[in-house]
Design an enzyme around this catalytic site. Structure first.
Site, PDB file in Angstrom:
ATOM      1  N   GLY A  14       8.373  -2.681   3.884  1.00  0.00           N
ATOM      2  CA  GLY A  14       7.576  -2.781   5.111  1.00  0.00           C
ATOM      3  C   GLY A  14       8.150  -2.026   6.295  1.00  0.00           C
ATOM      4  O   GLY A  14       8.983  -1.116   6.138  1.00  0.00           O
ATOM      5  N   THR A  15       7.695  -2.431   7.475  1.00  0.00           N
ATOM      6  CA  THR A  15       8.127  -1.788   8.710  1.00  0.00           C
ATOM      7  C   THR A  15       9.647  -1.849   8.839  1.00  0.00           C
ATOM      8  O   THR A  15      10.308  -0.855   9.151  1.00  0.00           O
ATOM      9  CB  THR A  15       7.502  -2.537   9.922  1.00  0.00           C
ATOM     10  OG1 THR A  15       6.088  -2.567   9.766  1.00  0.00           O
ATOM     11  CG2 THR A  15       7.867  -1.880  11.233  1.00  0.00           C
ATOM     12  N   VAL A  46       1.541   2.662  34.433  1.00  0.00           N
ATOM     13  CA  VAL A  46       1.180   3.977  33.897  1.00  0.00           C
ATOM     14  C   VAL A  46      -0.340   4.109  33.892  1.00  0.00           C
ATOM     15  O   VAL A  46      -1.047   3.179  33.496  1.00  0.00           O
ATOM     16  CB  VAL A  46       1.748   4.144  32.465  1.00  0.00           C
ATOM     17  CG1 VAL A  46       1.274   5.451  31.845  1.00  0.00           C
ATOM     18  CG2 VAL A  46       3.259   4.088  32.489  1.00  0.00           C
ATOM     19  N   LYS A  50      18.773   1.041  13.410  1.00  0.00           N
ATOM     20  CA  LYS A  50      20.185   0.689  13.510  1.00  0.00           C
ATOM     21  C   LYS A  50      21.059   1.817  12.949  1.00  0.00           C
ATOM     22  O   LYS A  50      22.164   2.054  13.442  1.00  0.00           O
ATOM     23  CB  LYS A  50      20.475  -0.620  12.790  1.00  0.00           C
ATOM     24  CG  LYS A  50      20.402  -1.814  13.709  1.00  0.00           C
ATOM     25  CD  LYS A  50      19.014  -2.320  14.002  1.00  0.00           C
ATOM     26  CE  LYS A  50      18.435  -2.025  15.329  1.00  0.00           C
ATOM     27  NZ  LYS A  50      17.063  -2.528  15.529  1.00  0.00           N
ATOM     28  N   LYS A 108       0.813  -1.229   0.000  1.00  0.00           N
ATOM     29  CA  LYS A 108       0.000   0.000   0.000  1.00  0.00           C
ATOM     30  C   LYS A 108       0.843   1.274   0.000  1.00  0.00           C
ATOM     31  O   LYS A 108       0.388   2.316  -0.450  1.00  0.00           O
ATOM     32  CB  LYS A 108      -1.002  -0.012   1.150  1.00  0.00           C
ATOM     33  CG  LYS A 108      -0.449   0.122   2.512  1.00  0.00           C
ATOM     34  CD  LYS A 108      -1.624   0.202   3.481  1.00  0.00           C
ATOM     35  CE  LYS A 108      -1.149   0.570   4.850  1.00  0.00           C
ATOM     36  NZ  LYS A 108      -2.221   0.798   5.770  1.00  0.00           N
ATOM     37  N   HIS A 163      41.894 -15.886  18.492  1.00  0.00           N
ATOM     38  CA  HIS A 163      42.307 -15.000  19.579  1.00  0.00           C
ATOM     39  C   HIS A 163      42.958 -13.758  18.999  1.00  0.00           C
ATOM     40  O   HIS A 163      43.777 -13.880  18.097  1.00  0.00           O
ATOM     41  CB  HIS A 163      43.314 -15.719  20.482  1.00  0.00           C
ATOM     42  CG  HIS A 163      43.878 -14.820  21.539  1.00  0.00           C
ATOM     43  ND1 HIS A 163      43.163 -14.445  22.663  1.00  0.00           N
ATOM     44  CD2 HIS A 163      45.076 -14.183  21.628  1.00  0.00           C
ATOM     45  CE1 HIS A 163      43.904 -13.642  23.405  1.00  0.00           C
ATOM     46  NE2 HIS A 163      45.068 -13.454  22.802  1.00  0.00           N
ATOM     47  N   GLY A 195      -4.393  -3.970  -0.742  1.00  0.00           N
ATOM     48  CA  GLY A 195      -4.967  -5.226  -1.218  1.00  0.00           C
ATOM     49  C   GLY A 195      -6.136  -5.627  -0.340  1.00  0.00           C
ATOM     50  O   GLY A 195      -6.040  -5.611   0.887  1.00  0.00           O
TER      51      GLY A 195
END
Ligand code: FAD
Ligand code: NAD
Length: 466
Positions: free
Chosen positions: A40-41, A237, A51, A34, A444, A116
């Protein structure tokens, strides 16, 4: 009318991965989104932008607090250019979402921009600038989630905000009140803490990141308090009001006393809920659960047999990589294959610094299940690598079956834990024992040596460097 083997509704990490896998398997595929950008998110207002801001704010904090101890003097004042920081974040988002456009073209997936909405189980109407209708033999619902709030909160999206607005503020808050000490609250709280805000976390439960291992919650809480986060646990809250440029949050503490927090911004981060608005699921015979999730069986098939659902819109962890696994799973199921997902091995990460990462069972879950387990824990501060970079906080904890030595869970707080957890996932996928991991050579000096040491500790108090 265009006809497809598969239509995917929603282009987040679940949807776009499902579409690519369907196309790879030779199915004619469409994706419907849409918004005008794909991803997307996660790509637009989630994983990637958060990030990007965590990285920028980390650089700033290092420059202000730590460069000097490394022998780096910066003459003059170090300043934040928030506008530039936010526009760099946006450039990262644009580049990443543009990459999904490229992948859709490369895989010959038709992209439809619009909402959709099912007309029936095989027809979808797409309402965008124009209205179109397509036919699909199979549909994958990947419509994701939206931020939740509390019934008495009016989100004005200016000062009483969700993560979406917190990713594009025009100023650094003086005092950011964060409701919810979960992943979003702590990650975005840390961004603004580093940039100079006072940050008060108001959490309902008696610990932050309450679904993670208790030891991890405790360590992260300790470290964040050292970073001057104000932690208010066991606070319920009860009201959030705006008064001009001020936001006033009232909560009851553990003793039932009213506590008032006054700040200039309030981030509401109390979870997310499945999003199915406008989908018209019932027209296709797709049932929702009481909690509004799309109901699926073990094949991620809905109550309409040709329609599947994946990602945040169904049960389980709301994580991008979980959605991606499900995208692949459903594509392969439709193609007649027999894929498998081990939900126990989906890692969880919090990208604060130090990072938090975990896979498998927590100690609390093992206790509840009555499993006889043993613990091997190793502190990051005992590593040469940690001292070299001055990242001393945290630990790695390996939980193993007391009788068989099989690794059942790995939990870590520390530098680069987000990347290190992959080793634990691989080990557990192959059902390694703590001894198996303890006998593998770890380069290491690296942070991963803490995993080897914790595994040694779990095999019988055999850690070498403590
Ligand atoms: P979404 O990414 O939500 O995508 C769904 C898409 O469907 C949206 O683009 C939406 O517009 C579209 N859509 C909805 N309804 C319709 C319709 N009817 N028609 C057409 N399109 C529709 N997860 C991680 O694993 N790691 C992280 O670091 C991380 N960080 C996050 C940070 C923040 C601030 C937030 C908010 C979330 C974060 N997440 C993270 C969670 C992650 O973003 C989600 O788990 C993931 O995006 C879910 O993917 P999805 O494909 O199920 O849905
Ligand atoms: P969350 O579930 O991680 O945390 C919500 C927190 O709010 C919990 O600690 C909960 O106890 C608390 N809470 C709930 N009601 C409250 C109330 N009335 N008062 C005070 N505290 C209350 O949710 P989130 O942080 O909003 O994130 C949403 C989803 O997005 C999560 O499922 C998460 O998996 C995903 N996400 C993942 C990442 C990542 O993987 N790094 C980052 C951000 C978001």
């Amino acid at each position: 009318m265009n006809s497809y083997d598969v239509a995917v509704i929603g282009s987040g990490p679940g949807g776009y991965v499902a579409a690519i896998r369907c196309a790879q398997l030779g199915m004619k595929t469409a994706i419907i989104e849409k918004y005008s950008t794909l991803g997307g998110t996660c790509l637009n207002v989630g994983c990637i932008p958060s990030k990007a801001l965590l990285d920028s704010s980390h650089h700033y904090e290092d420059a202000v607090k730590h460069f000097e101890e490394h022998g780096i003097d910066i003459p003059g004042e170090i300043k934040i250019n928030l506008e530039k920081m936010i526009s760099r974040k946006q450039a990262v988002v644009d580049q990443t979402t543009g990459g999904i456009d490229f992948l859709m073209k490369k895989n010959k997936i038709d992209v439809y921009v619009g909402t959709g909405s099912f007309k029936d189980a095989t027809h979808i109407s797409i309402v965008g600038e124009e209205t179109t209708e397509i036919e699909a033999k199979h549909t994958i619902i990947a419509t994701g989630s939206k931020p939740s709030t509390l019934p008495f909160i009016k989100l004005d999206k200016e000062r009483i905000i969700t993560s979406t607005e917190a990713l594009k503020l025009k100023e650094v808050p003086k005092h950011l009140i964060v409701i919810g000490g979960g992943v979003i609250g702590l990650e975005l709280g840390q961004v603004y803490k580093r940039l100079g805000a006072e940050v008060s976390v108001v959490e309902y439960m008696d610990r932050i990141v309450p679904t993670m291992d208790k030891g991890v919650s405790k360590e992260l809480n300790k470290v964040l308090k050292k970073q001057k986060f104000k932690m208010n646990l066991s606070h319920k809250v009860k009201s959030v009001e705006r008064n001009g440029d001020e936001v006033i949050v009232k909560a009851d503490n553990k003793k039932g006393e009213e506590v008032t927090f006054t700040g200039d911004y309030c981030l509401v981060a109390v979870g997310r809920h499945a999003y199915t608005d406008g989908l018209n699921a019932e027209a296709a015979g797709v049932k929702l659960t009481d909690r509004g999730l799309v109901d699926v069986n073990e094949h991620l098939q809905t109550s309409a047999s040709n329609i599947y659902a994946i990602g945040d819109v169904i049960k389980g962890a709301m994580l991008a990589h979980k959605a991606e696994e499900e995208g692949t799973f459903v594509a392969e199921t439709i193609a007649g294959q027999k894929p498998h997902i081990d939900y126990n091995l989906i890692p969880g990460v919090v990208y604060t610094w130090p990072e938090v990462a975990a896979v498998g069972k927590t100690e609390e879950q093992l206790k509840e299940a009555g499993v006889d387990y043993k613990v091997g824990q190793f502190p990051m501060r005992a590593l040469g690598r940690s001292r070299a970079s001055m990242d001393l906080d945290g630990f790695v904890k390996v939980l193993a079956d007391k009788n068989t030595d099989e690794i059942l869970g790995v939990h870590m707080v520390g530098a680069r834990a987000a990347d290190m957890i992959a080793e634990a996932v691989v080990a557990m996928e192959y059902r390694a024992s703590a001894e198996d991991v303890s006998r593998m050579s770890h380069a290491h000096p690296t942070f991963t040596e803490a995993i080897k040491e914790a595994a040694l500790a779990a095999t019988g108090d055999r850690a070498l460097h403590i």
